[in-house]
Scaffold this motif. Structure first.
Motif, short mmCIF file in Angstrom:
data_model
loop_
_atom_site.label_atom_id
_atom_site.label_comp_id
_atom_site.label_asym_id
_atom_site.label_seq_id
_atom_site.Cartn_x
_atom_site.Cartn_y
_atom_site.Cartn_z
N TRP A 195 0.83 -1.25 0.19
CA TRP A 195 -0.03 0.04 0.09
C TRP A 195 0.86 1.27 -0.12
O TRP A 195 0.30 2.25 -0.55
N ALA A 198 1.36 1.51 -3.65
CA ALA A 198 0.13 1.93 -4.16
C ALA A 198 -0.37 3.42 -3.92
O ALA A 198 -0.51 4.18 -4.86
N SER A 202 -0.60 5.28 -7.59
CA SER A 202 -2.17 5.13 -7.53
C SER A 202 -2.67 5.50 -8.83
O SER A 202 -3.66 4.96 -9.56
N TYR A 205 -2.34 2.53 -11.08
CA TYR A 205 -3.43 1.45 -11.03
C TYR A 205 -4.89 2.02 -11.43
O TYR A 205 -5.50 1.30 -12.15
N PRO A 214 -5.78 2.86 -2.07
CA PRO A 214 -5.83 4.04 -2.31
C PRO A 214 -6.87 4.59 -3.29
O PRO A 214 -7.38 5.59 -3.23
N ASN A 215 -7.16 3.71 -4.50
CA ASN A 215 -7.95 4.19 -5.46
C ASN A 215 -9.43 4.11 -5.10
O ASN A 215 -10.37 4.67 -5.67
N HIS A 219 -6.67 8.03 -0.16
CA HIS A 219 -5.36 7.91 0.60
C HIS A 219 -5.45 8.00 2.20
O HIS A 219 -4.57 7.21 2.75
N THR A 222 -6.31 4.73 3.34
CA THR A 222 -4.96 3.81 3.36
C THR A 222 -4.04 4.18 4.19
O THR A 222 -3.22 3.05 4.85
#
Length: 314
Positions: A195, A198, A202, A205, A214-215, A219, A222
């Motif tokens: 993460w 990520a 992000s 992804y 995160p998506n 954020h 996360t």
């Protein structure tokens, strides 16, 4: 759902293989493989049994080949999204240097070879665990979880956590609490590690429709989950000392490493929402790699010292 057409590899120009040995080596995900090899080796040599050096070498090589096979199968299936993401665009299947069919056959052959070799030269329990790990990573994680749920890394992390259990089983023919704790350390380490990545990837992804935390959750959420998992793994990292698997020296080292991990996660938690540089997340990602290597190295050294002391006192 991925936004990339998997049939792009049917276009002219993708039919002639330009693969080199280096491309096939890259197909094995050597950086991931190195962690698998190391944690499996620690699981094997910390087992309380006398080890045959030949058995150790063969078992570790078989586990390494199995890990590489998983990587090849992952790159075969994920070629459509790999070629869109900046982090993975240079992978051999994504660029067309290795054809998807070649990667698939390569992965299947290596999978069968690694499992059979481990079964014949170690034992069939460890071989069955290796086969399950390959299946879990290639099918459960890659083909199902990765593109369907933001918990992909949480559940899929089990695949990367099995090597110490496989190593222990290869040495002893059984499973005990010690390798299960090693499994738990890696399993709980995986979400904050990935993460953190990520957070600063992000956009990658998001472009391919992979629902990383995160998506999906944002954020801020996360970052809170990263901190929670990090705090737990820092505590679990001390358990080998608590159960008597390792000495107080290991316990102190593990505690200090855990504090460093929590400190890095705290900086991510306090990171501003508009921090486009993402330095705390990048620092946490780097530290997480150091943490996993160091905690298993500490276990390895502690076990080696204990055996040496026992031999001298015998």
């Amino acid at each position: 759902m991925a936004l990339v057409d998997k049939h792009v590899f049917d276009e002219p120009g993708f039919h002639v293989s330009e693969a080199t040995p280096a491309d096939y080596f890259a197909l094995l995900k050597p950086r991931v493989m190195s962690l698998v090899i190391f944690t499996a080796f620690v699981g094997m040599v910390t087992a309380p049994v006398a080890l045959n050096p030949f058995q150790v070498v063969i078992a570790v090589l078989a586990i390494a080949v199995g890990a590489g096979a998983s990587g090849a199968l992952n790159m075969w299936y994920d070629a459509d999204i790999d070629r869109v993401m900046s982090r993975t665009a240079g992978r051999p299947v994504a660029t067309g240097r290795i054809q998807p069919g070649e990667a698939l056959v390569f992965g299947i052959v290596l999978s069968a070879f690694s499992v059979v070799t481990l079964g014949l030269l170690a034992n069939w329990l460890s071989a069955a665990l290796l086969a399950f790990t390959i299946f879990f990573y290639a099918v459960v994680y890659t083909m199902w979880l990765k593109r369907s749920t933001p918990q992909n890394i949480v559940i899929g992390g089990a695949a990367g956590a099995f090597p110490p259990i496989i190593g222990w089983a290869a040495a002893t023919g059984s499973v005990a609490i010690e390798p299960l704790i090693m499994f738990l350390i890696i399993f709980l380490w995986t979400p904050p590690h990935f993460w953190a990545l990520a957070l600063f990837k992000s956009d990658d992804y998001g472009r391919v429709g992979v629902p990383m935390m995160p998506n999906v959750a944002g954020h801020a959420s996360t970052r809170r989950q990263i901190f929670a998992y990090t705090a737990v793994v820092a505590l679990v990292g001390i358990l080998p000392w608590v159960i008597g698997q390792a000495s107080i020296v290991y316990g102190v080292v593990a505690a200090l490493l855990g504090l460093g991990f929590v400190r890095s996660a705290w900086k991510v938690l306090r990171m501003a929402d508009d921090d486009v540089v993402m330095r705390p997340a990048k620092a946490l990602f780097a530290y997480s790699l150091l943490y996993l290597f160091a905690i298993f190295a500490a276990l390895l050294v502690d076990s080696g010292v204990a055996r040496l002391v026992g031999a001298l006192g015998a």
